[in-house]
Design a protein around this motif. Structure first.
Motif, PDB file in Angstrom:
ATOM      1  N   LEU A  96       0.830  -1.206   0.000  1.00 56.56           N
ATOM      2  CA  LEU A  96       0.000   0.000   0.000  1.00 56.56           C
ATOM      3  C   LEU A  96       0.866   1.257   0.000  1.00 56.56           C
ATOM      4  O   LEU A  96       0.554   2.244  -0.676  1.00 56.56           O
ATOM      5  CB  LEU A  96      -0.928  -0.003   1.225  1.00 56.56           C
ATOM      6  CG  LEU A  96      -2.026  -1.066   1.230  1.00 56.56           C
ATOM      7  CD1 LEU A  96      -2.799  -1.023   2.539  1.00 56.56           C
ATOM      8  CD2 LEU A  96      -2.965  -0.884   0.047  1.00 56.56           C
ATOM      9  N   LEU A  97       1.955   1.236   0.763  1.00 56.98           N
ATOM     10  CA  LEU A  97       2.867   2.385   0.792  1.00 56.98           C
ATOM     11  C   LEU A  97       3.471   2.624  -0.590  1.00 56.98           C
ATOM     12  O   LEU A  97       3.620   3.773  -1.026  1.00 56.98           O
ATOM     13  CB  LEU A  97       3.979   2.150   1.819  1.00 56.98           C
ATOM     14  CG  LEU A  97       3.546   2.098   3.287  1.00 56.98           C
ATOM     15  CD1 LEU A  97       4.739   1.776   4.177  1.00 56.98           C
ATOM     16  CD2 LEU A  97       2.919   3.433   3.699  1.00 56.98           C
ATOM     17  N   PRO A 109      16.652   6.623  -7.170  1.00 58.26           N
ATOM     18  CA  PRO A 109      17.066   6.193  -5.821  1.00 58.26           C
ATOM     19  C   PRO A 109      15.937   5.457  -5.113  1.00 58.26           C
ATOM     20  O   PRO A 109      14.769   5.825  -5.217  1.00 58.26           O
ATOM     21  CB  PRO A 109      17.387   7.526  -5.125  1.00 58.26           C
ATOM     22  CG  PRO A 109      17.734   8.460  -6.241  1.00 58.26           C
ATOM     23  CD  PRO A 109      16.838   8.061  -7.386  1.00 58.26           C
ATOM     24  N   ILE A 110      16.290   4.420  -4.397  1.00 61.75           N
ATOM     25  CA  ILE A 110      15.294   3.606  -3.703  1.00 61.75           C
ATOM     26  C   ILE A 110      14.697   4.393  -2.538  1.00 61.75           C
ATOM     27  O   ILE A 110      15.421   4.888  -1.676  1.00 61.75           O
ATOM     28  CB  ILE A 110      15.917   2.300  -3.191  1.00 61.75           C
ATOM     29  CG1 ILE A 110      16.541   1.523  -4.350  1.00 61.75           C
ATOM     30  CG2 ILE A 110      14.871   1.435  -2.492  1.00 61.75           C
ATOM     31  CD1 ILE A 110      17.275   0.279  -3.918  1.00 61.75           C
ATOM     32  N   SER A 111      13.370   4.493  -2.512  1.00 60.30           N
ATOM     33  CA  SER A 111      12.690   5.204  -1.429  1.00 60.30           C
ATOM     34  C   SER A 111      12.602   4.320  -0.189  1.00 60.30           C
ATOM     35  O   SER A 111      12.893   3.122  -0.231  1.00 60.30           O
ATOM     36  CB  SER A 111      11.280   5.612  -1.873  1.00 60.30           C
ATOM     37  OG  SER A 111      10.479   4.456  -2.082  1.00 60.30           O
ATOM     38  N   THR A 112      12.175   4.913   0.910  1.00 57.63           N
ATOM     39  CA  THR A 112      12.038   4.170   2.164  1.00 57.63           C
ATOM     40  C   THR A 112      11.007   3.053   2.034  1.00 57.63           C
ATOM     41  O   THR A 112      11.224   1.926   2.494  1.00 57.63           O
ATOM     42  CB  THR A 112      11.623   5.112   3.303  1.00 57.63           C
ATOM     43  OG1 THR A 112      12.600   6.148   3.434  1.00 57.63           O
ATOM     44  CG2 THR A 112      11.516   4.361   4.621  1.00 57.63           C
ATOM     45  N   TRP A 117       9.800  -2.719   1.224  1.00 58.96           N
ATOM     46  CA  TRP A 117       9.209  -3.727   0.343  1.00 58.96           C
ATOM     47  C   TRP A 117      10.234  -4.781  -0.065  1.00 58.96           C
ATOM     48  O   TRP A 117       9.963  -5.979   0.006  1.00 58.96           O
ATOM     49  CB  TRP A 117       8.641  -3.012  -0.883  1.00 58.96           C
ATOM     50  CG  TRP A 117       7.886  -3.861  -1.843  1.00 58.96           C
ATOM     51  CD1 TRP A 117       6.648  -4.415  -1.665  1.00 58.96           C
ATOM     52  CD2 TRP A 117       8.310  -4.242  -3.161  1.00 58.96           C
ATOM     53  NE1 TRP A 117       6.277  -5.113  -2.785  1.00 58.96           N
ATOM     54  CE2 TRP A 117       7.273  -5.024  -3.724  1.00 58.96           C
ATOM     55  CE3 TRP A 117       9.451  -3.976  -3.914  1.00 58.96           C
ATOM     56  CZ2 TRP A 117       7.359  -5.559  -5.007  1.00 58.96           C
ATOM     57  CZ3 TRP A 117       9.540  -4.510  -5.190  1.00 58.96           C
ATOM     58  CH2 TRP A 117       8.509  -5.291  -5.725  1.00 58.96           C
ATOM     59  N   LEU A 118      11.431  -4.331  -0.457  1.00 55.74           N
ATOM     60  CA  LEU A 118      12.488  -5.253  -0.869  1.00 55.74           C
ATOM     61  C   LEU A 118      12.974  -6.112   0.295  1.00 55.74           C
ATOM     62  O   LEU A 118      13.242  -7.307   0.135  1.00 55.74           O
ATOM     63  CB  LEU A 118      13.659  -4.473  -1.465  1.00 55.74           C
ATOM     64  CG  LEU A 118      13.402  -3.806  -2.821  1.00 55.74           C
ATOM     65  CD1 LEU A 118      14.540  -2.855  -3.175  1.00 55.74           C
ATOM     66  CD2 LEU A 118      13.230  -4.856  -3.912  1.00 55.74           C
ATOM     67  N   LEU A 167      21.931   1.546  -0.748  1.00 54.45           N
ATOM     68  CA  LEU A 167      20.719   2.284  -0.429  1.00 54.45           C
ATOM     69  C   LEU A 167      20.748   3.733  -0.908  1.00 54.45           C
ATOM     70  O   LEU A 167      19.783   4.245  -1.469  1.00 54.45           O
ATOM     71  CB  LEU A 167      20.475   2.246   1.078  1.00 54.45           C
ATOM     72  CG  LEU A 167      19.037   2.427   1.545  1.00 54.45           C
ATOM     73  CD1 LEU A 167      18.137   1.411   0.889  1.00 54.45           C
ATOM     74  CD2 LEU A 167      18.957   2.308   3.051  1.00 54.45           C
ATOM     75  N   SER A 168      21.864   4.410  -0.700  1.00 54.43           N
ATOM     76  CA  SER A 168      21.944   5.826  -1.025  1.00 54.43           C
ATOM     77  C   SER A 168      22.634   6.087  -2.360  1.00 54.43           C
ATOM     78  O   SER A 168      22.819   7.225  -2.752  1.00 54.43           O
ATOM     79  CB  SER A 168      22.705   6.570   0.084  1.00 54.43           C
ATOM     80  OG  SER A 168      24.009   6.027   0.226  1.00 54.43           O
TER      81      SER A 168
END
Length: 218
Positions: A96-97, A109-112, A117-118, A167-168
């Motif tokens: 849902l997020l 860039p991968i969000s929070t 989810w990953l 991540l960053s």
């Protein structure tokens, strides 16, 4: 709810990539118009994938809860199934997020929310290993399921490490796409097949044990 039915339901989310591929083929040949409000947050194909994994996640979390409730009656190590229940419940929330994140799935860039989810996807394999350990020693096939989920858990740990490590980094998404595709299309379905096989092999005599006093030897 019998354990074999619960296991079959639990397998649903592990087959997400195969189900999504099948649905995509159908949509390719059958024109489908998606109303504008439905794609306000995500592109249509991302929305379709998230809708599929959300539906299958809900089915799986229901199956895992039913399994936990039934396993308490007959399995001494029933509590090992709890981590999978928790992970699947969190995955439902994470889906849902992602849906309301407003960005194309795994682009840039991968969000929070995408990180969560990953991580939860990566946890499905080790949590499945724990679930199969609840009936360790029951039969030789269960030992095979444990071997398979142990192998997928090793890869999922490597995959999770690569996600957290990059991540960053702007190129972090590109670096995980191939491992993610392999995990979604090969390893998770292999785990799902283990659930379906276990559900099929969980025979009539086992279900009779559930209706009786149960067998706490496993």
């Amino acid at each position: 709810m019998k354990i074999n039915s619960a296991l079959a339901l639990t397998s649903a989310v592990f087959l997400t990539a195969w189900v999504a591929g099948f649905v995509s083929v159908i949509f390719h040949f059958i024109p489908v118009t998606i109303p504008d409000p439905a794609i306000r947050y995500l592109p249509a194909y991302d929305l379709l994938f998230i809708a599929i994994i959300e539906l299958l996640s809900i089915i799986s979390v229901s199956g895992s809860v039913f399994f936990l409730l039934e396993a308490r009656k007959i399995l001494a190590r029933w509590y090992l199934a709890a981590p999978l229940c928790i992970s699947l419940a969190l995955l439902v929330i994470a889906n849902l997020l992602i849906c309301f994140n407003g960005n194309t799935l795994l682009e840039g860039p991968i969000s929070t929310s995408e990180t969560l989810w990953l991580v939860l996807l990566a946890l499905l394999s080790p949590c499945s290993l724990l679930l199969f350990l609840t009936s360790y020693g029951q039969d030789s096939l269960t030992e095979l399921y444990i071997v398979v989920t142990s192998a997928t858990s090793i890869f999922s740990a490597i995959f999770l490490f690569s996600v957290l490590k990059g991540l960053s980094s702007p190129g972090s998404v590109q670096s995980i796409m191939l491992p993610l595709a392999f995990y979604l299309n090969i390893l998770l379905p292999a785990t799902g097949i283990c659930y379906l096989s276990k559900a099929t092999m969980y025979g009539v005599s086992d279900n009779e044990d559930e209706d009786g006093d149960g067998d706490k030897d496993y």
